[in-house]
Design an enzyme around this catalytic site. Sequence first.
Site, PDB file in Angstrom:
ATOM      1  N   ASN A   1      21.054   6.569  22.843  1.00 40.64           N
ATOM      2  CA  ASN A   1      20.133   6.906  23.931  1.00 40.64           C
ATOM      3  C   ASN A   1      20.194   5.872  25.048  1.00 40.64           C
ATOM      4  O   ASN A   1      19.183   5.298  25.449  1.00 40.64           O
ATOM      5  CB  ASN A   1      18.695   7.008  23.403  1.00 40.64           C
ATOM      6  CG  ASN A   1      18.459   8.269  22.606  1.00 40.64           C
ATOM      7  OD1 ASN A   1      19.111   9.280  22.832  1.00 40.64           O
ATOM      8  ND2 ASN A   1      17.531   8.224  21.674  1.00 40.64           N
TER       9      ASN A   1
ATOM     10  N   HIS B   1      15.347  15.611  28.421  1.00 35.70           N
ATOM     11  CA  HIS B   1      15.043  16.323  27.165  1.00 35.70           C
ATOM     12  C   HIS B   1      13.955  15.591  26.396  1.00 35.70           C
ATOM     13  O   HIS B   1      12.984  16.192  25.927  1.00 35.70           O
ATOM     14  CB  HIS B   1      16.330  16.432  26.342  1.00 35.70           C
ATOM     15  CG  HIS B   1      16.143  16.784  24.897  1.00 35.70           C
ATOM     16  ND1 HIS B   1      15.714  15.866  23.952  1.00 35.70           N
ATOM     17  CD2 HIS B   1      16.349  17.939  24.218  1.00 35.70           C
ATOM     18  CE1 HIS B   1      15.657  16.440  22.768  1.00 35.70           C
ATOM     19  NE2 HIS B   1      16.037  17.698  22.900  1.00 35.70           N
ATOM     20  N   ASN B   2      14.090  14.283  26.256  1.00 36.09           N
ATOM     21  CA  ASN B   2      13.105  13.514  25.503  1.00 36.09           C
ATOM     22  C   ASN B   2      11.769  13.435  26.230  1.00 36.09           C
ATOM     23  O   ASN B   2      10.720  13.399  25.595  1.00 36.09           O
ATOM     24  CB  ASN B   2      13.641  12.114  25.217  1.00 36.09           C
ATOM     25  CG  ASN B   2      14.626  12.104  24.065  1.00 36.09           C
ATOM     26  OD1 ASN B   2      15.261  13.117  23.781  1.00 36.09           O
ATOM     27  ND2 ASN B   2      14.783  10.974  23.404  1.00 36.09           N
TER      28      ASN B   2
ATOM     29  N   LYS C   1      19.772  14.055  28.422  1.00 38.00           N
ATOM     30  CA  LYS C   1      19.080  13.721  27.172  1.00 38.00           C
ATOM     31  C   LYS C   1      17.774  12.991  27.464  1.00 38.00           C
ATOM     32  O   LYS C   1      16.767  13.187  26.765  1.00 38.00           O
ATOM     33  CB  LYS C   1      19.984  12.865  26.288  1.00 38.00           C
ATOM     34  CG  LYS C   1      19.355  12.387  24.976  1.00 38.00           C
ATOM     35  CD  LYS C   1      18.846  13.547  24.131  1.00 38.00           C
ATOM     36  CE  LYS C   1      18.595  13.151  22.674  1.00 38.00           C
ATOM     37  NZ  LYS C   1      17.779  11.984  22.454  1.00 38.00           N
TER      38      LYS C   1
ATOM     39  N   SER D   1      20.803  15.198  20.187  1.00 41.56           N
ATOM     40  CA  SER D   1      19.501  15.528  19.615  1.00 41.56           C
ATOM     41  C   SER D   1      19.711  16.289  18.315  1.00 41.56           C
ATOM     42  O   SER D   1      20.685  17.014  18.165  1.00 41.56           O
ATOM     43  CB  SER D   1      18.687  16.383  20.600  1.00 41.56           C
ATOM     44  OG  SER D   1      17.428  16.727  20.062  1.00 41.56           O
TER      45      SER D   1
ATOM     46  N   GLU E   1      10.072  16.547  25.466  1.00 41.64           N
ATOM     47  CA  GLU E   1       9.628  16.443  24.067  1.00 41.64           C
ATOM     48  C   GLU E   1       8.291  15.707  23.974  1.00 41.64           C
ATOM     49  O   GLU E   1       7.404  16.110  23.215  1.00 41.64           O
ATOM     50  CB  GLU E   1      10.698  15.707  23.273  1.00 41.64           C
ATOM     51  CG  GLU E   1      10.433  15.530  21.806  1.00 41.64           C
ATOM     52  CD  GLU E   1      11.546  14.699  21.164  1.00 41.64           C
ATOM     53  OE1 GLU E   1      11.263  13.546  20.770  1.00 41.64           O
ATOM     54  OE2 GLU E   1      12.676  15.191  21.087  1.00 41.64           O
ATOM     55  N   TYR E   2       8.127  14.638  24.774  1.00 41.89           N
ATOM     56  CA  TYR E   2       6.863  13.902  24.792  1.00 41.89           C
ATOM     57  C   TYR E   2       5.708  14.842  25.125  1.00 41.89           C
ATOM     58  O   TYR E   2       4.659  14.840  24.469  1.00 41.89           O
ATOM     59  CB  TYR E   2       6.902  12.788  25.852  1.00 41.89           C
ATOM     60  CG  TYR E   2       7.547  11.490  25.439  1.00 41.89           C
ATOM     61  CD1 TYR E   2       8.736  11.473  24.715  1.00 41.89           C
ATOM     62  CD2 TYR E   2       6.986  10.281  25.808  1.00 41.89           C
ATOM     63  CE1 TYR E   2       9.335  10.284  24.374  1.00 41.89           C
ATOM     64  CE2 TYR E   2       7.579   9.084  25.463  1.00 41.89           C
ATOM     65  CZ  TYR E   2       8.760   9.081  24.747  1.00 41.89           C
ATOM     66  OH  TYR E   2       9.359   7.896  24.408  1.00 41.89           O
TER      67      TYR E   2
ATOM     68  N   MET F   1      21.422   8.086  12.170  1.00 47.91           N
ATOM     69  CA  MET F   1      22.101   9.213  12.818  1.00 47.91           C
ATOM     70  C   MET F   1      23.600   9.191  12.558  1.00 47.91           C
ATOM     71  O   MET F   1      24.216  10.233  12.307  1.00 47.91           O
ATOM     72  CB  MET F   1      21.838   9.176  14.326  1.00 47.91           C
ATOM     73  CG  MET F   1      20.476   9.674  14.728  1.00 47.91           C
ATOM     74  SD  MET F   1      20.333  11.472  14.770  1.00 47.91           S
ATOM     75  CE  MET F   1      21.121  11.830  16.336  1.00 47.91           C
TER      76      MET F   1
ATOM     77  N   GLY G   1      18.229  14.705  15.162  1.00 48.29           N
ATOM     78  CA  GLY G   1      17.592  13.859  14.157  1.00 48.29           C
ATOM     79  C   GLY G   1      18.197  13.993  12.779  1.00 48.29           C
ATOM     80  O   GLY G   1      19.387  14.278  12.615  1.00 48.29           O
TER      81      GLY G   1
END
Length: 301
Positions: free
Chosen positions: A95, A176-177, A173, A121, A180-181, A11, A123
């Site tokens: 993170n 957010h993740n 964040k 975020s 996403e899961y 990143m 990637g």
Amino acid sequence: MELGMIGMGRMGGPMSQRLLRGGHRVIGYARHLDALRQLEEKGVIPASSLEDLIARLKAPRAVWLMIPAGGAVDETIAALRPLLQSDDVIIDGGNSNYKDTQRRAQMLKASRIHYVDAGTSGGVWGLENGYSIMVGGEEEVVTRLRPIFETLAPAPDKGWGRVGPSGAGHFTKMVHNGIEYGMMQAYGEGFALMRHKTEFNLDLHQVAEIWRDGSVVQSWLLDLAASALAENPHLDGIAPYVADSGEGRWTVAEAIDLNVAAPVITLALLQRLQSRDSESFSNKLLSALRNQFGGHEMKKK
């Protein structure tokens, strides 16, 4: 604007390139010199050590950390702290757990060093498309860093913002993740269902492409699913093993602490854990119990 970056890997490298394209001066440091040498060719000024990095930056300094969450962040801060001065800023773009972020911000406050958390975020696509950045920290400090966030974001007025005080960026964040899961799990289950309906012989890539335009389930994740299915329609050679970065676990734990029902995110996390158990003892016991109480046949290896 001038920025020091620590951690120039998956990143950090693309982020530094986007900053360079935006006219910023980036001084980088990484333990692995190969990564740094590659970025030097693109315009990053290499630093030989943390001391060298700080010496090359003009006060008040801004140092962006792009390193794995946990002890490595604490170790890096401990090494930076005596090198920095009052009004310098450390930005954690990794993170990190938001509770660690709050602790670190409070600790650095005694030295009048600012700590900003930038939940990031985007990637590997962030270099071209920009990054979504959720920022936590003092409003005045975030305003000072605004040119950096505007350059990294998809547009100066889109995809980034200060969401609250220290810890708020990493907390946002984390959630957010967690979301996403759940989204990824839903896509996985839906495409698996279609794959098993052999009577229709569905072309999953075609379906994904249809859904990408006009459907209520269109998303960037669906775009990526379509790309993956175009490259490998049957996902040959991919093991059904799904890792997790830890943020899904933190999201579930936070939901429990706050008495907020989050069954989709929780089950998505549990499915990832189950994917790693190729010798599931629990499933073996289920089969044995069915045999014990009902005489049901057990499938042998």
